[in-house]
Write a protein that holds these residues in place. Structure first.
Motif, short mmCIF file in Angstrom:
data_model
loop_
_atom_site.label_atom_id
_atom_site.label_comp_id
_atom_site.label_asym_id
_atom_site.label_seq_id
_atom_site.Cartn_x
_atom_site.Cartn_y
_atom_site.Cartn_z
N MET A 12 -25.60 9.50 -63.16
CA MET A 12 -24.60 10.53 -62.84
C MET A 12 -23.75 10.84 -64.06
O MET A 12 -23.51 9.98 -64.90
N ALA A 13 -23.29 12.08 -64.11
CA ALA A 13 -22.40 12.52 -65.18
C ALA A 13 -21.45 13.55 -64.60
O ALA A 13 -21.69 14.08 -63.50
N VAL A 14 -20.40 13.84 -65.32
CA VAL A 14 -19.40 14.81 -64.87
C VAL A 14 -19.47 16.05 -65.75
O VAL A 14 -19.47 15.95 -66.98
N ALA A 15 -19.54 17.22 -65.10
CA ALA A 15 -19.42 18.51 -65.78
C ALA A 15 -18.28 19.24 -65.10
O ALA A 15 -18.42 19.73 -63.98
N THR A 16 -17.13 19.28 -65.76
CA THR A 16 -15.94 19.85 -65.13
C THR A 16 -15.28 20.91 -66.00
O THR A 16 -15.37 20.85 -67.23
N SER A 17 -14.62 21.84 -65.34
CA SER A 17 -13.86 22.86 -66.06
C SER A 17 -12.50 22.34 -66.50
O SER A 17 -11.79 23.02 -67.24
N LYS A 18 -12.13 21.14 -66.05
CA LYS A 18 -10.91 20.52 -66.56
C LYS A 18 -11.10 20.23 -68.06
O LYS A 18 -12.22 20.01 -68.51
N VAL A 19 -10.01 20.18 -68.78
CA VAL A 19 -10.07 19.78 -70.17
C VAL A 19 -10.63 18.36 -70.22
O VAL A 19 -10.27 17.51 -69.40
N GLU A 20 -11.51 18.11 -71.17
CA GLU A 20 -12.25 16.86 -71.17
C GLU A 20 -11.37 15.61 -71.21
O GLU A 20 -11.63 14.65 -70.48
N ASP A 21 -10.32 15.62 -72.01
CA ASP A 21 -9.50 14.41 -72.07
C ASP A 21 -8.79 14.14 -70.75
O ASP A 21 -8.59 13.00 -70.36
N GLN A 22 -8.44 15.20 -70.03
CA GLN A 22 -7.82 15.02 -68.71
C GLN A 22 -8.83 14.50 -67.69
O GLN A 22 -8.50 13.66 -66.85
N ALA A 23 -10.06 14.99 -67.77
CA ALA A 23 -11.11 14.50 -66.86
C ALA A 23 -11.37 13.02 -67.10
O ALA A 23 -11.51 12.24 -66.15
N THR A 24 -11.43 12.63 -68.36
CA THR A 24 -11.65 11.23 -68.70
C THR A 24 -10.48 10.38 -68.22
O THR A 24 -10.66 9.29 -67.65
N ARG A 25 -9.27 10.89 -68.41
CA ARG A 25 -8.07 10.19 -67.96
C ARG A 25 -8.10 9.96 -66.45
O ARG A 25 -7.77 8.86 -65.97
N LEU A 26 -8.50 10.97 -65.68
CA LEU A 26 -8.57 10.83 -64.23
C LEU A 26 -9.63 9.82 -63.82
O LEU A 26 -9.41 8.99 -62.93
N ALA A 27 -10.79 9.89 -64.45
CA ALA A 27 -11.86 8.95 -64.12
C ALA A 27 -11.41 7.51 -64.38
O ALA A 27 -11.68 6.60 -63.58
N GLN A 28 -10.68 7.31 -65.46
CA GLN A 28 -10.17 5.97 -65.77
C GLN A 28 -9.09 5.56 -64.77
O GLN A 28 -9.07 4.42 -64.31
N ARG A 29 -8.24 6.48 -64.41
CA ARG A 29 -7.16 6.18 -63.46
C ARG A 29 -7.71 5.74 -62.11
O ARG A 29 -7.19 4.82 -61.47
N PHE A 85 -20.34 6.84 -64.49
CA PHE A 85 -20.86 8.02 -65.16
C PHE A 85 -21.38 7.71 -66.56
O PHE A 85 -20.75 6.98 -67.32
N ILE A 86 -22.52 8.30 -66.88
CA ILE A 86 -23.07 8.18 -68.22
C ILE A 86 -22.21 8.93 -69.21
O ILE A 86 -22.02 8.51 -70.35
N ASN A 87 -21.65 10.06 -68.76
CA ASN A 87 -20.86 10.89 -69.65
C ASN A 87 -19.88 11.72 -68.81
O ASN A 87 -20.18 12.06 -67.66
N VAL A 88 -18.73 12.02 -69.37
CA VAL A 88 -17.76 12.94 -68.77
C VAL A 88 -17.58 14.08 -69.74
O VAL A 88 -17.09 13.89 -70.85
N CYS A 89 -17.99 15.27 -69.33
CA CYS A 89 -17.91 16.45 -70.20
C CYS A 89 -17.02 17.49 -69.54
O CYS A 89 -17.18 17.81 -68.36
N GLY A 90 -16.08 18.00 -70.32
CA GLY A 90 -15.16 19.00 -69.80
C GLY A 90 -14.99 20.15 -70.75
O GLY A 90 -15.65 20.24 -71.79
N ALA A 91 -14.08 21.03 -70.39
CA ALA A 91 -13.79 22.19 -71.22
C ALA A 91 -13.13 21.75 -72.52
O ALA A 91 -12.49 20.71 -72.59
N SER A 92 -13.33 22.56 -73.56
CA SER A 92 -12.72 22.28 -74.86
C SER A 92 -12.51 23.59 -75.60
O SER A 92 -13.47 24.27 -75.95
N ASP A 93 -11.25 23.93 -75.81
CA ASP A 93 -10.95 25.15 -76.56
C ASP A 93 -11.45 25.04 -77.99
O ASP A 93 -12.03 25.98 -78.54
N SER A 94 -11.25 23.88 -78.61
CA SER A 94 -11.61 23.73 -80.02
C SER A 94 -13.12 23.81 -80.23
O SER A 94 -13.58 24.20 -81.30
N GLU A 95 -13.89 23.43 -79.20
CA GLU A 95 -15.35 23.47 -79.33
C GLU A 95 -15.96 24.67 -78.60
O GLU A 95 -17.18 24.78 -78.51
#
Length: 197
Positions: free
Chosen positions: A55-72, A79-89
């Protein structure tokens, strides 16, 4: 959110981007701490992981926030990976996020030949479809039932999702092959899932 600011709120492009930045700051400062997982989700993740389904996460949330929530919530290990939105990328749309996640999974040696998306908005369905990926629509989420019209399957609860997956995913033939394949669940072409985004 950017699309919502454009279409629902009717903001022009510049104002929509400003609104998005304010929203993200407020979410990071206060909103994320008010989030809670839906009932049954943590048990669902445990069962899917035990079944050997990557399983992995593909979310429209900003990636660092998605990772923060998963950790919380203590679920990041599922999850193998948590991937989110990124303005810089340049990842803004769900299709962009899914494209990046598929690249990451492939680079980690995960079989991505038959993935499925579990989502609760039309953006999930459309974003996955852009990559030829079927979506299982979760009726317990934020979206409305009408948004599921293009989904491959619809489930009313995490328990129903688990049943769908376990009933229709064949068990791996060998110990080293723990990536079940996506198979049609019935004659209408509805799908259960293998790799779960």
């Amino acid at each position: 959110m950017l699309e919502s600011f454009r279409t629902v709120s009717g903001l022009d492009e510049e104002t929509a981007w400003k609104a998005l930045q304010h929203y993200r700051k407020a979410y990071a400062d206060h909103g994320a701490d008010k989030s809670e997982p839906y009932d049954g989700i943590i048990d669902l993740l445990k069962h899917l992981q035990s079944a050997g389904i990557p399983m992995a996460v593909a979310t429209s949330k900003v990636e660092d926030q998605a990772t923060r929530l998963a950790q919380r919530f203590g679920i990041e290990g599922h999850f193998i990976n948590v991937c989110g939105a990124s303005d810089s990328e340049g990842r803004a749309s769900k299709a962009d996020v899914i494209a990046e996640l598929l690249l990451r999974l492939q680079s980690e040696g995960i079989d991505i030949s038959n993935p499925a998306m579990v989502g609760d908005r039309s953006y999930d369905v459309a974003g996955a479809a852009a990559h030829g990926i079927p979506t299982i629509f979760a009726l317990w989420g934020y979206g409305e039932a009408e948004e599921a019209s293009e989904a491959a399957a619809v489930v009313p609860s995490p328990e129903a999702l688990l049943t769908l997956i376990l009933d229709y995913i064949p068990r791996p033939a060998a110990k080293h092959d723990n990536h079940p394949r996506l198979k049609p669940t019935n004659s209408t072409g509805q799908y259960a899932q293998s790799n779960v985004c």
